[in-house]
Design a protein around this motif. Structure first.
Motif, PDB file in Angstrom:
ATOM      1  N   GLU A 104       7.567 -41.054 -11.375  1.00  0.00           N
ATOM      2  CA  GLU A 104       7.978 -40.080 -10.379  1.00  0.00           C
ATOM      3  C   GLU A 104       6.781 -39.620  -9.556  1.00  0.00           C
ATOM      4  OE1 GLU A 104      10.034 -36.875 -12.183  1.00  0.00           O
ATOM      5  OE2 GLU A 104      11.629 -38.147 -13.029  1.00  0.00           O
ATOM      6  N   GLU A 105       7.065 -39.302  -8.300  1.00  0.00           N
ATOM      7  CA  GLU A 105       6.027 -38.898  -7.346  1.00  0.00           C
ATOM      8  C   GLU A 105       4.940 -39.971  -7.217  1.00  0.00           C
ATOM      9  OE1 GLU A 105       4.691 -34.737  -7.463  1.00  0.00           O
ATOM     10  OE2 GLU A 105       6.006 -34.528  -9.197  1.00  0.00           O
ATOM     11  N   ASN A 106       5.349 -41.218  -7.378  1.00  0.00           N
ATOM     12  CA  ASN A 106       4.440 -42.380  -7.249  1.00  0.00           C
ATOM     13  C   ASN A 106       3.329 -42.371  -8.302  1.00  0.00           C
ATOM     14  OD1 ASN A 106       5.961 -43.092  -5.042  1.00  0.00           O
ATOM     15  ND2 ASN A 106       4.433 -42.429  -3.522  1.00  0.00           N
ATOM     16  N   ALA A 107       3.534 -41.697  -9.400  1.00  0.00           N
ATOM     17  CA  ALA A 107       2.489 -41.567 -10.415  1.00  0.00           C
ATOM     18  C   ALA A 107       2.178 -42.909 -11.068  1.00  0.00           C
ATOM     19  CB  ALA A 107       2.927 -40.567 -11.477  1.00  0.00           C
ATOM     20  N   VAL A 108       0.881 -43.105 -11.386  1.00  0.00           N
ATOM     21  CA  VAL A 108       0.461 -44.266 -12.163  1.00  0.00           C
ATOM     22  C   VAL A 108       0.814 -43.990 -13.616  1.00  0.00           C
ATOM     23  CG1 VAL A 108      -1.502 -45.669 -12.889  1.00  0.00           C
ATOM     24  CG2 VAL A 108      -1.417 -44.753 -10.565  1.00  0.00           C
ATOM     25  N   THR A 109       1.604 -44.859 -14.212  1.00  0.00           N
ATOM     26  CA  THR A 109       2.134 -44.612 -15.552  1.00  0.00           C
ATOM     27  C   THR A 109       1.194 -45.091 -16.649  1.00  0.00           C
ATOM     28  OG1 THR A 109       3.266 -46.728 -15.700  1.00  0.00           O
ATOM     29  CG2 THR A 109       4.459 -44.917 -14.625  1.00  0.00           C
ATOM     30  N   GLY A 110       1.549 -44.705 -17.864  1.00  0.00           N
ATOM     31  CA  GLY A 110       0.793 -45.149 -19.027  1.00  0.00           C
ATOM     32  C   GLY A 110       0.898 -46.647 -19.245  1.00  0.00           C
ATOM     33  N   ASP A 111       2.001 -47.253 -18.787  1.00  0.00           N
ATOM     34  CA  ASP A 111       2.137 -48.707 -18.947  1.00  0.00           C
ATOM     35  C   ASP A 111       1.031 -49.446 -18.195  1.00  0.00           C
ATOM     36  OD1 ASP A 111       4.338 -48.351 -20.498  1.00  0.00           O
ATOM     37  OD2 ASP A 111       5.799 -48.858 -18.949  1.00  0.00           O
ATOM     38  N   TYR A 112       0.678 -48.932 -17.043  1.00  0.00           N
ATOM     39  CA  TYR A 112      -0.424 -49.544 -16.291  1.00  0.00           C
ATOM     40  C   TYR A 112      -1.732 -49.381 -17.059  1.00  0.00           C
ATOM     41  CZ  TYR A 112      -4.049 -50.091 -12.743  1.00  0.00           C
ATOM     42  OH  TYR A 112      -5.186 -50.469 -12.068  1.00  0.00           O
ATOM     43  N   LYS A 113      -1.971 -48.163 -17.580  1.00  0.00           N
ATOM     44  CA  LYS A 113      -3.237 -47.896 -18.248  1.00  0.00           C
ATOM     45  C   LYS A 113      -3.369 -48.674 -19.558  1.00  0.00           C
ATOM     46  CE  LYS A 113      -3.169 -43.287 -16.238  1.00  0.00           C
ATOM     47  NZ  LYS A 113      -3.011 -41.829 -16.493  1.00  0.00           N
ATOM     48  N   LYS A 114      -2.221 -49.054 -20.159  1.00  0.00           N
ATOM     49  CA  LYS A 114      -2.259 -49.791 -21.421  1.00  0.00           C
ATOM     50  C   LYS A 114      -2.145 -51.305 -21.232  1.00  0.00           C
ATOM     51  CE  LYS A 114       0.004 -45.988 -23.878  1.00  0.00           C
ATOM     52  NZ  LYS A 114       1.233 -45.558 -24.594  1.00  0.00           N
ATOM     53  N   ALA A 115      -1.990 -51.737 -19.983  1.00  0.00           N
ATOM     54  CA  ALA A 115      -1.798 -53.176 -19.718  1.00  0.00           C
ATOM     55  C   ALA A 115      -3.014 -53.976 -20.157  1.00  0.00           C
ATOM     56  CB  ALA A 115      -1.522 -53.400 -18.238  1.00  0.00           C
ATOM     57  N   THR A 116      -2.769 -55.212 -20.572  1.00  0.00           N
ATOM     58  CA  THR A 116      -3.875 -56.099 -20.963  1.00  0.00           C
ATOM     59  C   THR A 116      -4.640 -56.566 -19.729  1.00  0.00           C
ATOM     60  OG1 THR A 116      -2.567 -58.115 -20.813  1.00  0.00           O
ATOM     61  CG2 THR A 116      -2.507 -56.915 -22.923  1.00  0.00           C
ATOM     62  N   ALA A 117      -5.809 -57.100 -19.995  1.00  0.00           N
ATOM     63  CA  ALA A 117      -6.616 -57.612 -18.888  1.00  0.00           C
ATOM     64  C   ALA A 117      -5.879 -58.712 -18.148  1.00  0.00           C
ATOM     65  CB  ALA A 117      -7.953 -58.122 -19.424  1.00  0.00           C
ATOM     66  N   ALA A 118      -5.197 -59.604 -18.890  1.00  0.00           N
ATOM     67  CA  ALA A 118      -4.454 -60.699 -18.252  1.00  0.00           C
ATOM     68  C   ALA A 118      -3.329 -60.162 -17.386  1.00  0.00           C
ATOM     69  CB  ALA A 118      -3.902 -61.649 -19.312  1.00  0.00           C
ATOM     70  N   ASP A 119      -2.634 -59.127 -17.882  1.00  0.00           N
ATOM     71  CA  ASP A 119      -1.543 -58.536 -17.101  1.00  0.00           C
ATOM     72  C   ASP A 119      -2.062 -57.904 -15.816  1.00  0.00           C
ATOM     73  OD1 ASP A 119       0.338 -59.293 -18.965  1.00  0.00           O
ATOM     74  OD2 ASP A 119       0.320 -57.362 -20.023  1.00  0.00           O
ATOM     75  N   LEU A 120      -3.176 -57.180 -15.932  1.00  0.00           N
ATOM     76  CA  LEU A 120      -3.736 -56.539 -14.750  1.00  0.00           C
ATOM     77  C   LEU A 120      -4.261 -57.570 -13.759  1.00  0.00           C
ATOM     78  CD1 LEU A 120      -5.596 -53.501 -16.322  1.00  0.00           C
ATOM     79  CD2 LEU A 120      -3.448 -53.481 -15.068  1.00  0.00           C
ATOM     80  N   ASN A 121      -4.820 -58.654 -14.273  1.00  0.00           N
ATOM     81  CA  ASN A 121      -5.289 -59.716 -13.388  1.00  0.00           C
ATOM     82  C   ASN A 121      -4.140 -60.279 -12.576  1.00  0.00           C
ATOM     83  OD1 ASN A 121      -7.313 -61.766 -12.495  1.00  0.00           O
ATOM     84  ND2 ASN A 121      -5.906 -63.142 -13.543  1.00  0.00           N
ATOM     85  N   ASN A 122      -3.029 -60.593 -13.234  1.00  0.00           N
ATOM     86  CA  ASN A 122      -1.854 -61.121 -12.533  1.00  0.00           C
ATOM     87  C   ASN A 122      -1.306 -60.103 -11.537  1.00  0.00           C
ATOM     88  OD1 ASN A 122      -1.980 -63.501 -14.014  1.00  0.00           O
ATOM     89  ND2 ASN A 122      -0.597 -62.750 -15.612  1.00  0.00           N
TER      90      ASN A 122
END
Length: 548
Positions: A104-122
């Motif tokens: 909500e309110e375009n917030a960056v969620t915990g799922d992003y902060k917990k994502a693996t390096a490979a997930d964030l790279n993709n």
């Protein structure tokens, strides 16, 4: 309470920084210079210093904001990290598979902060292609670096335009931190460009770039596969070669993929389109680039092997001011150095040359003043072997014959000006023998001219003369008192030039015995005298007989 809230915010900031740093080498964290104004308000502009190598000089660097850091007065406000409006629109359209990263309110969620390096790279590879909107800062690498002034936030850095390099996107955090009491300046950390420049190497696999007409030249191209970001919108990839007029491209062309030429495997034709037109060919691997990379994830190079035949147009005179083009050919790799801009297509060439040589002589009288026509020669590669065949190009000009040519000859006649030029020869030793002298001139007896064509390495098409005399030269074997060589010229061309002198009958040092009428008269006079003597003896004898 205020201290606890600051610590909570600082913990979240640290968590985001760590998440971004994990992006498999894609990202480098840069910290903002944060100051406190006169009224205690926080200023949130920072600097990103982008550094590069010498090859990156002149590259253009763009910063695209993807996450905002929100403040209210003197401190951040929840939710501190919010996706930009452009990113929020992308999550709803093309980025729905990553919708867990936005709240909500375009917030960056915990799922992003917990994502693996490979997930964030993709994720950031996908973001780089179509979700960034307009850059908020632009700079140019000058003297090794570029400085971008930006508000606090998370940015994707895209780079293009440096001598054909292809750059991966970089994720950068421009952040603020708290030391437990106040917001303070954090040391700036530079961002290092991550670019690669695809290359091409063309080589002659025979390890010999000197040729004669009729030779086959074998080539190999070794080409780096461009490393484009995933989901890049412009992934042009072409390989080709254009041969000059002195070479004829042969039919068989083989393309392979792998890490080295020995283990590479033949690339199926579904991965490319081949265009062949006369002496030019182009492999276009653009259409299925993504599939190619998926099928061969470990492959780094493309190998192309082919051959060409040296033809009748091969020879041209080379001098220090003219390096010749008839036997050059230009291979190239074509790719997009800005994988998000169609106008970024560039081509990088590699030129390879082979060289051929010639012999030029001038037939003159013994003083070298007057040219003589009517002489003929033969050329051999073995002194006692068969003469080499040539095809007449012009008066006194011959080029080496190709196999099976019907108009080939071995008798090579000088021009009306006394010159003879033989074209299209390789380096080596040749034996030139005069087989027909000009009218009223003496044919040399077993006088062979040994001609050596040589070059120092690396060869450049220009004949060289060595101090020990083993390179280019022309000298007589046999009776050099009848004919002579002068004015040998080498070291300035791919042709050796010299004069061959003849002597006439009247220039010889001895006379032949007289024959014909003069000789007959001598014998006739002698015969008459003998006959007269015989008659006188008979008369005397008869007179003596009568007196008795």
């Amino acid at each position: 309470m205020k201290t606890k809230k600051r610590k909570t915010i600082a913990s979240k900031i640290l968590a985001l920084c760590l998440a971004v740093v994990m992006l498999m080498g894609m990202s480098v964290t840069a910290f903002a210079q944060v100051t406190v104004g006169e009224n205690g308000e926080i200023t949130t502009t920072g600097m990103i210093t982008v550094t590069g190598q010498a090859s990156d000089e002149g590259a253009t660097v763009h910063a695209y904001k993807v996450i905002d850091i929100v403040f209210d007065g003197t401190q951040p406000v929840e939710p501190v990290y919010r996706w930009t409006d452009t990113m929020a629109a992308w999550f709803e359209s093309g980025g729905t598979q990553y919708e867990a990263y936005i709240g909500e309110e375009n917030a960056v969620t915990g799922d992003y902060k917990k994502a693996t390096a490979a997930d964030l790279n993709n994720f950031y590879q996908a973001v780089s292609s179509d979700a960034l909107g307009t850059s908020v800062a632009t700079g140019t690498i000058n003297n090794g670096s570029a400085t971008l002034t930006v508000p606090a936030g998370v940015y994707v850095i895209k780079t293009a335009g440096a001598e054909g390099s292809v750059y991966q996107p970089i994720v950068v955090v421009v952040d603020i931190v708290n030391n437990g009491n106040d917001w303070n300046v954090v040391e700036n950390t530079p961002v290092t460009l991550k670019g690669s420049e695809p290359g091409i190497e063309k080589e002659i696999t025979d390890d010999d770039n000197t040729v004669q007409i009729g030779d086959t030249v074998n080539y190999q191209l070794t080409v780096d596969i461009p490393s484009y970001p995933e989901n890049a919108t412009c992934t042009s990839f072409k390989i080709g070669d254009t041969l000059s007029s002195g070479l004829t491209l042969n039919d068989e062309i083989v393309i392979k993929i792998g890490t080295d030429a020995e283990t590479a495997e033949v690339l199926p034709n579904r991965y490319y389109e081949l265009t062949k037109n006369g002496n030019e060919f182009v492999y276009d691997l653009t259409k299925n680039y993504d599939t190619l990379k998926e099928t061969y994830p470990n492959a780094t190079k493309i190998f192309v092997t082919y051959s060409a035949t040296v033809n009748e147009n091969a020879f041209e005179e080379i001098t220090e001011s003219n390096d010749g083009t008839n036997l050059s050919n230009k291979a190239f790799i074509g790719y997009t150095n800005n994988p998000y801009d169609e106008d970024g297509y560039t081509e990088k060439p590699d030129i390879e040359k082979v060289y051929t040589y010639g012999i030029k002589l001038k037939k003159t009288d013994k003083d070298g003043q007057n040219p003589l026509s009517g002489a003929s020669f033969e050329l051999r590669t073995d002194k006692n072997g068969d003469p080499v065949s040539f095809v007449k190009v012009n008066d006194g000009v011959y080029r080496l014959a190709k196999a099976g040519e019907e108009d080939a000859v071995t008798k090579l006649t000088v021009s009306s000006n006394g010159t003879l030029e033989l074209r299209g020869l390789d380096l080596g030793t040749y034996y030139l023998k005069e087989v027909e002298a000009p009218e009223e001139y003496v044919l040399p007896d077993n006088a062979t001219i040994t001609v050596v064509l040589g070059e120092n390495k690396p060869v450049d098409g220009i004949l060289d003369v060595g101090e020990n005399g083993t390179l280019t030269k022309a000298e007589f074997e046999g009776d050099a008192s009848i004919s002579g060589i002068s004015d040998v010229v080498a070291g300035a061309s791919n042709i050796i030039s010299f004069d061959v002198k003849n002597v006439s009958y009247t220039d010889t040092d001895f006379d032949l015995p007289a024959t014909g009428g003069m000789g007959t008269m001598i014998f006739t006079v002698a015969g008459i005298l003998l006959m007269g003597g015989a008659v006188a003896l008979v008369v005397v004898a008869m007179k003596k007989k009568k007196s008795n």
